[in-house]
Design a protein around this motif. Structure first.
Motif, mmCIF file in Angstrom:
data_model
loop_
_atom_site.group_PDB
_atom_site.id
_atom_site.type_symbol
_atom_site.label_atom_id
_atom_site.label_comp_id
_atom_site.label_asym_id
_atom_site.label_seq_id
_atom_site.Cartn_x
_atom_site.Cartn_y
_atom_site.Cartn_z
ATOM 1 N N GLN A 82 0.841 -1.204 0.000
ATOM 2 C CA GLN A 82 0.000 0.000 0.000
ATOM 3 C C GLN A 82 0.874 1.251 0.000
ATOM 4 O O GLN A 82 2.069 1.176 0.231
ATOM 5 C CB GLN A 82 -0.944 -0.029 1.195
ATOM 6 N N ALA A 83 0.271 2.383 -0.261
ATOM 7 C CA ALA A 83 1.019 3.645 -0.392
ATOM 8 C C ALA A 83 1.477 4.148 0.973
ATOM 9 O O ALA A 83 0.817 4.948 1.615
ATOM 10 C CB ALA A 83 0.164 4.686 -1.093
ATOM 11 N N VAL A 84 2.625 3.643 1.410
ATOM 12 C CA VAL A 84 3.227 4.064 2.674
ATOM 13 C C VAL A 84 4.715 4.285 2.461
ATOM 14 O O VAL A 84 5.303 3.759 1.522
ATOM 15 C CB VAL A 84 3.029 3.017 3.801
ATOM 16 N N ASP A 85 5.298 5.088 3.342
ATOM 17 C CA ASP A 85 6.750 5.201 3.401
ATOM 18 C C ASP A 85 7.207 4.150 4.413
ATOM 19 O O ASP A 85 6.759 4.173 5.569
ATOM 20 C CB ASP A 85 7.176 6.594 3.868
ATOM 21 N N CYS A 86 8.039 3.219 3.981
ATOM 22 C CA CYS A 86 8.528 2.138 4.835
ATOM 23 C C CYS A 86 10.012 2.325 5.084
ATOM 24 O O CYS A 86 10.754 2.606 4.145
ATOM 25 C CB CYS A 86 8.383 0.780 4.160
#
Length: 136
Positions: A82-86
């Motif tokens: 999903q659209a996250v900063d990891c």
């Protein structure tokens, strides 16, 4: 690969700047494994981005740190996230200077741990009734 497809690791899919790392680190860890900690933050972009921190004190040999980064990038590219900063941070020692730098057992262990962490970031399926089967 040079395109902006879902299976690349273009510059736009990396967390590069110190302030970007800091903004993700300010949040609590999303998940932990035996050797890694995963930090996440909702991304302002329509796609996920990845940052990797592999400290020399936990992986004294460069070949080990590079192996960790290579496996992490490969899993990030091949999994739908999903659209996250990891940010994946190495949090415990994986080997010593006296031990082997990398071997197949270590690579399998790292791959399994990182797979579990990144699997937690897959897009959620909408909860609801299952679609009715098509009857012809």
């Amino acid at each position: 690969m040079t395109g902006e497809g879902s299976h690349d690791f273009a510059r736009a899919r990396r967390i590069l700047k110190t302030d970007e790392f800091s903004s993700v680190f300010r949040l609590r860890p999303a998940q932990k494994s035996a050797h890694f900690v995963l930090y996440t933050r909702p991304s302002p972009l329509p796609h996920a981005r990845l940052g990797i921190v592999a400290a020399k004190r936990f992986a004294p040999r460069a070949v080990t740190r590079n192996t960790i980064k290579r496996i992490t990038r490969e899993l990030f590219r091949t999994n739908e996230i999903q659209a996250v900063d990891c940010i994946i941070r190495l949090a415990r020692p994986v080997n010593t200077k006296a031990g082997p730098a990398t071997n197949s057992a270590l690579k399998r262990l790292l791959h399994a741990e990182l797979s579990r962490l990144l699997a937690s970031q897959r897009p959620r399926r909408p909860a609801g009734p299952a679609p009715a089967p098509l009857i012809s």
